[in-house]
Design a protein around this motif. Structure first.
Motif, PDB file in Angstrom:
ATOM      1  N   SER A 173       0.845  -1.152  -0.151  1.00  0.00           N
ATOM      2  CA  SER A 173      -0.030   0.088  -0.022  1.00  0.00           C
ATOM      3  C   SER A 173       0.857   1.217   0.313  1.00  0.00           C
ATOM      4  O   SER A 173       1.918   1.288   0.508  1.00  0.00           O
ATOM      5  CB  SER A 173      -0.783   0.095   1.306  1.00  0.00           C
ATOM      6  N   PRO A 174       0.731   2.162  -0.938  1.00  0.00           N
ATOM      7  CA  PRO A 174       1.589   3.530  -1.082  1.00  0.00           C
ATOM      8  C   PRO A 174       1.347   4.097   0.503  1.00  0.00           C
ATOM      9  O   PRO A 174       0.345   4.269   0.811  1.00  0.00           O
ATOM     10  CB  PRO A 174       1.090   3.940  -2.335  1.00  0.00           C
ATOM     11  N   VAL A 175       2.287   4.719   0.713  1.00  0.00           N
ATOM     12  CA  VAL A 175       2.237   5.584   1.980  1.00  0.00           C
ATOM     13  C   VAL A 175       1.349   6.859   1.485  1.00  0.00           C
ATOM     14  O   VAL A 175       1.606   7.396   0.679  1.00  0.00           O
ATOM     15  CB  VAL A 175       3.708   6.158   2.558  1.00  0.00           C
TER      16      VAL A 175
ATOM     17  N   ALA B 225     -10.101  18.020   0.614  1.00  0.00           N
ATOM     18  CA  ALA B 225      -9.679  17.131  -0.709  1.00  0.00           C
ATOM     19  C   ALA B 225      -9.064  15.980  -0.036  1.00  0.00           C
ATOM     20  O   ALA B 225      -9.265  14.995  -0.523  1.00  0.00           O
ATOM     21  CB  ALA B 225      -8.774  17.856  -1.685  1.00  0.00           C
ATOM     22  N   ARG B 226      -8.170  16.147   0.907  1.00  0.00           N
ATOM     23  CA  ARG B 226      -7.828  14.847   1.518  1.00  0.00           C
ATOM     24  C   ARG B 226      -8.917  13.898   2.344  1.00  0.00           C
ATOM     25  O   ARG B 226      -8.803  12.767   2.025  1.00  0.00           O
ATOM     26  CB  ARG B 226      -6.827  15.243   2.773  1.00  0.00           C
ATOM     27  N   ILE B 227      -9.911  14.302   2.919  1.00  0.00           N
ATOM     28  CA  ILE B 227     -10.823  13.658   3.437  1.00  0.00           C
ATOM     29  C   ILE B 227     -11.653  12.768   2.349  1.00  0.00           C
ATOM     30  O   ILE B 227     -11.964  11.849   2.267  1.00  0.00           O
ATOM     31  CB  ILE B 227     -11.793  14.309   4.148  1.00  0.00           C
ATOM     32  N   ASN B 228     -12.182  13.508   1.262  1.00  0.00           N
ATOM     33  CA  ASN B 228     -12.844  13.064   0.155  1.00  0.00           C
ATOM     34  C   ASN B 228     -11.960  11.945  -0.619  1.00  0.00           C
ATOM     35  O   ASN B 228     -12.653  10.825  -1.066  1.00  0.00           O
ATOM     36  CB  ASN B 228     -13.164  14.159  -0.959  1.00  0.00           C
ATOM     37  N   TRP B 229     -10.657  12.264  -0.706  1.00  0.00           N
ATOM     38  CA  TRP B 229      -9.879  11.197  -1.258  1.00  0.00           C
ATOM     39  C   TRP B 229      -9.805   9.809  -0.637  1.00  0.00           C
ATOM     40  O   TRP B 229      -9.599   8.652  -1.108  1.00  0.00           O
ATOM     41  CB  TRP B 229      -8.457  11.696  -1.446  1.00  0.00           C
ATOM     42  N   ILE B 230      -9.558   9.968   0.590  1.00  0.00           N
ATOM     43  CA  ILE B 230      -9.235   8.971   1.570  1.00  0.00           C
ATOM     44  C   ILE B 230     -10.782   8.153   1.658  1.00  0.00           C
ATOM     45  O   ILE B 230     -10.660   6.797   1.488  1.00  0.00           O
ATOM     46  CB  ILE B 230      -9.275   9.415   2.949  1.00  0.00           C
ATOM     47  N   LEU B 231     -11.831   8.693   1.704  1.00  0.00           N
ATOM     48  CA  LEU B 231     -13.065   7.893   1.588  1.00  0.00           C
ATOM     49  C   LEU B 231     -13.402   7.335   0.362  1.00  0.00           C
ATOM     50  O   LEU B 231     -13.770   5.963   0.211  1.00  0.00           O
ATOM     51  CB  LEU B 231     -14.307   9.067   1.937  1.00  0.00           C
ATOM     52  N   THR B 232     -12.874   7.944  -0.725  1.00  0.00           N
ATOM     53  CA  THR B 232     -13.027   7.002  -2.062  1.00  0.00           C
ATOM     54  C   THR B 232     -11.928   6.063  -2.038  1.00  0.00           C
ATOM     55  O   THR B 232     -12.378   4.856  -2.445  1.00  0.00           O
ATOM     56  CB  THR B 232     -12.566   8.151  -3.248  1.00  0.00           C
TER      57      THR B 232
ATOM     58  N   LEU C 196      -5.783   3.370   5.804  1.00  0.00           N
ATOM     59  CA  LEU C 196      -6.532   4.819   5.328  1.00  0.00           C
ATOM     60  C   LEU C 196      -7.299   5.180   6.409  1.00  0.00           C
ATOM     61  O   LEU C 196      -7.436   6.481   6.633  1.00  0.00           O
ATOM     62  CB  LEU C 196      -7.416   4.483   3.963  1.00  0.00           C
ATOM     63  N   LEU C 197      -7.901   4.355   7.261  1.00  0.00           N
ATOM     64  CA  LEU C 197      -8.762   4.778   8.306  1.00  0.00           C
ATOM     65  C   LEU C 197      -8.025   5.267   9.309  1.00  0.00           C
ATOM     66  O   LEU C 197      -8.510   6.357  10.128  1.00  0.00           O
ATOM     67  CB  LEU C 197      -9.594   3.583   9.009  1.00  0.00           C
ATOM     68  N   TYR C 198      -6.723   4.777   9.695  1.00  0.00           N
ATOM     69  CA  TYR C 198      -5.904   5.447  10.485  1.00  0.00           C
ATOM     70  C   TYR C 198      -5.613   6.734  10.313  1.00  0.00           C
ATOM     71  O   TYR C 198      -5.201   7.741  11.156  1.00  0.00           O
ATOM     72  CB  TYR C 198      -4.550   4.535  10.681  1.00  0.00           C
ATOM     73  N   HIS C 199      -5.373   7.012   9.083  1.00  0.00           N
ATOM     74  CA  HIS C 199      -4.816   8.342   8.454  1.00  0.00           C
ATOM     75  C   HIS C 199      -6.081   9.354   8.661  1.00  0.00           C
ATOM     76  O   HIS C 199      -5.897  10.422   8.918  1.00  0.00           O
ATOM     77  CB  HIS C 199      -4.501   8.225   7.032  1.00  0.00           C
TER      78      HIS C 199
END
Length: 520
Positions: free
Chosen positions: A358-360, A434-441, A458-461
């Motif tokens: 998984s990419p960082v 934008a960060r939150i939307n990207w993580i949810l996607t 992703l959930l941890y981030h």
């Protein structure tokens, strides 16, 4: 257990200022000394010898005059007797004969208490003839010892590197920050070599971690620089609670009779020792284990498994693969055949890395990162100008105009630093949505592809912390404790049902009971 570490170029041990004065003034537990000036003498023909000095004992590595060693060389490691007793010394190493007096190594082990491996090195000036060759040999010697050390030991490096580290940020390979941005020197080739060595060995240069630690350790008449360093494992940096150059002790210990600090000052590092510095998560991530989630994902026909299966199919259908497999089966070499199959699977995995890796997830916009780096550089410069202006004001009232101009420049730099911080904060706020939307996607995509490890990352981030199970106590089930009423009800039942499993064999008459009691 707290360790106090110190590195200091003593400029030479003299009768006017012997080790009996230097070591108690430093008051550290482990001290790396450079420039002792001790040479091979008829009394000490070995490449090292031990000297007892009050509460300390010192292992000297005297110099042997050669093209690579000058009269100013000679290094030593001093230990406080009640903290690191001499009986705990397990190994002493020294470089080749041409480099005697430039470096030394001591390992001390107290079972169940500590395990430390201390290096001390004295590098030549970058402008000295053959300096690059000497520096390369010293680092190669240190690496040869470093790679043989067990992971449980704590490597400590005391360096008079004569190297300038610039304001460059670098990560170590396994853990965290190797060199930070704090400092004001312009980096030279010796500094670049030191930085590469720190990254290669996963060590952190403690002088660059905080503004307080980044001050100069050498002072001339019109200039100063940072050339003395202490290197510790990057994973142990979280256990450092203080590191700083002590100019007051440097002024007390200097050989010069000037009324201001001249030449080297000691550099200290206070460390909370831990017996295991390496993060166990590092081994958990690389340990070979079966993941049912990954196996299920491979078995399913998903877009993520297509590259892996096609790569594995192409390897299996390769004529060279079929020929090698046939030869190994005919030779009945099971071990080699198993390694051959593993190499094929590794080839397939390397061509489909997204299935397992998984990419960082990094959310540091490049523009904001650059602005933040500029802000740190301006802040470090303000610290340096503040220190120089205070020094000028103390030394002589004639420097009042220069002090005033320095303070004005400092005010300008601080104002610019605050503006840069506000600009970087605005950019981060802009990227937050934008960060939150990207993580949810990405979480939705990972759930569809059954990549649950990435889903949890992703959930941890998104949460900002790592969720872990609560600290539960897993013990055996407690035995039931019946009440008095339950006991009476149980015993009132007849026979074995009532708590008596004995069977009736014979019942005597009541008139015979006294006779039985009398006869025993």
């Amino acid at each position: 257990m707290r360790f106090i570490l110190a590195t200091y170029n003593v400029q030479k041990v003299t009768p006017r200022r012997p080790l009996a004065v230097i070591l108690p003034t430093l008051a550290a537990f482990v001290v790396g000394l450079q420039g002792t000036g001790q040479s091979i003498s008829p009394a000490h023909r070995e490449p090292y010898y031990t000297q007892k000095t009050g509460a300390y004992y010192t292992i000297h590595f005297p110099r042997l005059r050669s093209d690579a060693v000058s009269s100013a060389c000679g290094v030593a490691l001093s230990f406080k007797q009640h903290v690191v007793p001499i009986r705990t010394i397990r190994a002493i190493e020294f470089p080749t004969r041409e480099l005697w007096g430039r470096a030394g190594f001591v390992r001390a082990v107290q079972r169940g208490v500590y395990d430390i491996s201390a290096f001390v090195m004295y590098m030549p000036l970058p402008s000295a003839p053959g300096a690059r060759n000497i520096v390369q040999k010293l680092y190669e010697w240190a690496l040869a010892i470093f790679w043989k050390l067990p992971k449980r030991t704590l490597p400590i490096m005391f360096l008079d590197a004569n190297a300038h580290l610039g304001q460059n940020f670098a990560y170590s390979f396994a853990h965290g920050i190797s060199t930070n941005v704090f400092g004001f020197d312009r980096e030279d080739w010796a500094g670049k070599t030191l930085r590469r060595f720190a990254q290669m060995t996963d060590l952190a240069v403690t002088n660059t971690l905080t503004p307080k630690a980044s001050g100069p350790t050498w002072f001339g008449i019109n200039r100063s620089s940072r050339i003395d360093y202490i290197l510790l494992p990057a994973a142990a940096c979280k256990n450092i609670y203080s590191c700083f150059p002590d100019r007051r002790k440097g002024f007390l210990l200097q050989l010069s009779l000037a009324n201001f600090l001249l030449d080297h000052c000691p550099y200290f590092c206070h460390l909370e020792y831990r017996d295991f510095h390496v993060d166990p998560a590092q081994f958990a991530a690389t340990a070979a284990h079966w993941s049912h989630d990954v196996l299920d994902a491979i078995a399913d026909e998903t877009p993520a498994t297509v590259p892996l299966k096609s790569s594995l199919q192409s390897w299996c259908e390769d004529p060279a693969t079929l020929t090698t497999a046939t030869d190994l089966v005919a030779a009945k070499d099971v071990n080699t055949y198993w390694l051959f199959l593993q190499s094929g699977l590794q080839y397939a995995v390397d061509n489909a890395p997204d299935l397992f890796r998984s990419p960082v997830v990094r959310w540091s916009p490049p523009d904001a990162a650059k602005i933040w780096k500029d802000a740190m550089r301006f802040r470090n410069r303000s610290y340096y100008i503040h220190w120089r202006s205070n020094k000028l004001a103390i030394l002589c009232p004639l420097f009042a105009d220069r002090c005033l101009s320095s303070l004005t420049l400092q005010w300008h730099i601080v104002a610019h630093y605050q503006a840069l911080r506000r600009q970087a904060s605005a950019i981060y706020q802009k990227f937050l949505a934008a960060r939150i939307n990207w993580i949810l996607t990405e979480m939705s995509t990972a759930q569809t592809a059954r990549r649950f490890r990435r889903w949890w990352l992703l959930l941890y981030h998104l949460a900002g912390f790592v969720a872990r199970p609560a600290k539960r106590l897993y013990r055996g089930a407690a035995a039931p404790k019946p009440s008095l009423f339950d006991w009476n009800a149980l015993l009132a039942k007849p026979g074995s049902v009532g708590g008596n499993s004995a069977s009736l064999v014979w019942l005597a008459r009541e008139e015979l009971l006294p006779h039985l009691w009398h006869s025993g």
